[in-house]
Design a protein around this motif. Structure first.
Motif, mmCIF file in Angstrom:
data_model
loop_
_atom_site.group_PDB
_atom_site.id
_atom_site.type_symbol
_atom_site.label_atom_id
_atom_site.label_comp_id
_atom_site.label_asym_id
_atom_site.label_seq_id
_atom_site.Cartn_x
_atom_site.Cartn_y
_atom_site.Cartn_z
ATOM 1 N N UNK A 13 -58.457 20.636 57.190
ATOM 2 C CA UNK A 13 -58.044 21.681 58.122
ATOM 3 C C UNK A 13 -56.624 21.486 58.636
ATOM 4 N N UNK A 14 -56.216 20.237 58.789
ATOM 5 C CA UNK A 14 -54.915 19.965 59.416
ATOM 6 C C UNK A 14 -53.813 19.654 58.413
ATOM 7 N N UNK A 15 -54.188 19.394 57.151
ATOM 8 C CA UNK A 15 -53.182 19.016 56.166
ATOM 9 C C UNK A 15 -52.283 20.212 55.851
ATOM 10 N N UNK A 16 -51.010 19.944 55.767
ATOM 11 C CA UNK A 16 -50.029 20.973 55.464
ATOM 12 C C UNK A 16 -50.096 21.339 53.991
ATOM 13 N N UNK A 17 -50.007 22.645 53.691
ATOM 14 C CA UNK A 17 -49.946 23.064 52.279
ATOM 15 C C UNK A 17 -48.697 23.925 52.055
ATOM 16 N N UNK A 238 -50.564 18.445 60.905
ATOM 17 C CA UNK A 238 -50.106 18.942 62.204
ATOM 18 C C UNK A 238 -51.325 19.019 63.114
ATOM 19 N N UNK A 239 -51.304 18.232 64.170
ATOM 20 C CA UNK A 239 -52.457 18.090 65.060
ATOM 21 C C UNK A 239 -52.173 18.831 66.363
ATOM 22 N N UNK A 240 -52.915 19.894 66.634
ATOM 23 C CA UNK A 240 -52.744 20.579 67.927
ATOM 24 C C UNK A 240 -53.005 19.578 69.055
ATOM 25 N N UNK A 245 -57.766 15.182 74.384
ATOM 26 C CA UNK A 245 -59.002 14.664 73.786
ATOM 27 C C UNK A 245 -59.088 15.070 72.325
ATOM 28 N N UNK A 246 -58.634 16.302 72.002
ATOM 29 C CA UNK A 246 -58.721 16.742 70.615
ATOM 30 C C UNK A 246 -57.766 15.945 69.741
ATOM 31 N N UNK A 247 -56.529 15.790 70.200
ATOM 32 C CA UNK A 247 -55.545 15.060 69.387
ATOM 33 C C UNK A 247 -56.059 13.654 69.081
ATOM 34 N N UNK A 250 -58.969 13.710 66.564
ATOM 35 C CA UNK A 250 -58.479 14.160 65.249
ATOM 36 C C UNK A 250 -57.719 13.020 64.558
ATOM 37 N N UNK A 251 -56.845 12.349 65.298
ATOM 38 C CA UNK A 251 -56.096 11.237 64.696
ATOM 39 C C UNK A 251 -57.052 10.111 64.311
ATOM 40 N N UNK A 252 -58.008 9.830 65.193
ATOM 41 C CA UNK A 252 -58.996 8.786 64.859
ATOM 42 C C UNK A 252 -59.695 9.119 63.539
ATOM 43 N N UNK A 253 -60.079 10.371 63.384
ATOM 44 C CA UNK A 253 -60.810 10.763 62.167
ATOM 45 C C UNK A 253 -59.889 10.715 60.950
#
Lengths: 289, 289
Positions: A13-17, A238-240, A245-247, A250-253
């Protein structure tokens, strides 16, 4: 150890294409999850053990010669939450297997060398998770916006970076490049909070407002840098980051998935286990004093 | 934030004095507390916040020029729990303010220099908590026991160490030297556990049993090294370590007390707070895209 928290593959979902458009990313969104802050904090704590076990395996297999390691590159505007990522995600890791480098404005000596001169020695060794808190991307972000380098030199650097990262990947470095993306409104709030609290004044730098005034120029520089340096070997995410808490989850994952991609294994003993048990047993009577 | 856990001043109880006799220290004792494992684990978690706040203040004041920093030196026989101290105490610290160095057998290049050559560059800078996992004390411990250096050279080193540490203290380094003290019975159990678990084989080294066979010689070397290098500026603490929970809370408390001794303060802003609030407010309308 599948997580109930994620409804989608956060890396996907977050990977740039190829169609990447930074202006289309909502800094307040939470791709892959419908959880709230409380749920995010619970997920962050719950996944710490998974992260640590993968890290320990990575470290262990390197003792037997495996070359793999992870390099996380973290870039963002000021007050986007890099410090919180370090203290809430990377702080979950075992210190021996973590190498953190905070790159500041280059020194006079560093400026006398190619921009990668100070970067290369800080690449983590086998078994280690490295974090670059700022990185060689400063050399195509602030240096582009502030025109510290010529347009030709900036142009050259995109290619130099992809070559450099290709070499790292070939050596076993799994590269995860992350932009924490906040909105200017959120940044204003966070800087205002720092100014309001004397215990946070040390985190504030008047230069932060100078750079903030160039927000559109920085976003252009991010868009171009990300377009030019996203490769299969060294993708950008790109991490919103308006929701801290979301960032963090998301980075942990993303780090967990990078480690899962390596799939590190406990190494076989390079000694005769039974023989060692016998040698140890022969010292069973040892007492002191 | 006084702790109910401690009935005595653990630094006073564990600090080496002129009458120090290692053979009189019971590795199973828990000086300063009557708690058990469960209580120890609760104390370790409960004091994390105190430790982190002190660390953050230390880091913050260094940004304004304060020279103070902390250096913890950790020495022990194999399997005494150094790794657990790193992963359960030092892992509580913020990674940016922690500098961990694991000293291995010296390389050929390192052996071609004085024994302090590789040590000095790893002393933490202002605001940082440094941990030496093994240290220059290997040069008067294994090197004495194994006769890797002459008796004259070993003798010289005690003086060189105290001079070196005196210089560090004068520069603002608060030095805390810790020996984790296990019994040979406890070590045997832990090595046996490592041999019994394939996921722990990578932590086992046949050399551990070789050194174990020289236990009395090592204890003599510790006794002498500690006697000769305990100074008011760089005291030794002998931490009974048969109970892992005890060693961890004791080391945590020693680090907290070292930080309290520095008494770090939030630095004053080096900018005009009201002026910065006004500059920030002037950018309040900033939106992107």
């Amino acid at each position: 150890m599948a997580s109930e928290f994620w409804q989608g593959d956060v890396a996907e979902l977050l990977r740039v294409d190829e169609t990447f458009d930074l202006s289309a990313v909502d800094p307040s969104s939470t791709p892959g999850t419908t959880a709230n802050k409380k749920g995010g904090q619970a997920e962050l704590a719950a996944s710490a053990q998974e992260l640590r076990e993968l890290q320990e395996r990575l470290f262990a297999q390197s003792r037997a010669g495996a070359p793999e390691r992870v390099l996380v590159v973290l870039q963002a505007m000021d007050a986007a939450g890099k410090g919180g990522i370090v203290n809430h995600v990377f702080a979950q890791l075992e210190p021996h297997g973590l190498q953190l480098t905070a790159f500041k404005s280059p020194t006079e000596e560093e400026r006398a060398h190619d921009f990668l001169w100070r970067i290369a020695p800080r690449v983590p060794g086998p078994g280690v998770i490295g974090l670059f808190d700022r990185s060689h991307y400063e050399d195509v972000l602030i240096q582009r916006v502030r025109e510290f380098a010529s347009a030709e030199e900036i142009e050259r650097r995109y290619g130099a970076i992809t070559e450099f990262e290709r070499g790292l990947a070939a050596d076993g470095v799994r590269i995860v490049k992350i932009m924490l993306h906040v909105s200017p409104e959120e940044q204003a709030q966070r800087l205002s909070d720092r100014l309001a609290d004397p215990a946070k004044h040390w985190k504030y730098n008047p230069g932060d407002v100078d750079e903030r005034q160039l927000w559109p120029e920085y976003m252009d520089a991010f868009q171009i840098a990300i377009e030019r340096t996203s490769t299969p070997d060294a993708p950008w995410y790109v991490v919103p980051a308006n929701a801290k808490w979301y960032a963090r989850v998301a980075v942990q994952r993303l780090v967990i998935q990078a480690l899962q991609g390596i799939d590190p294994q406990w190494p076989d003993a390079d000694f005769d286990v039974a023989a060692e048990q016998a040698r140890l047993a022969a010292t069973a009577d040892l007492r002191w004093p």
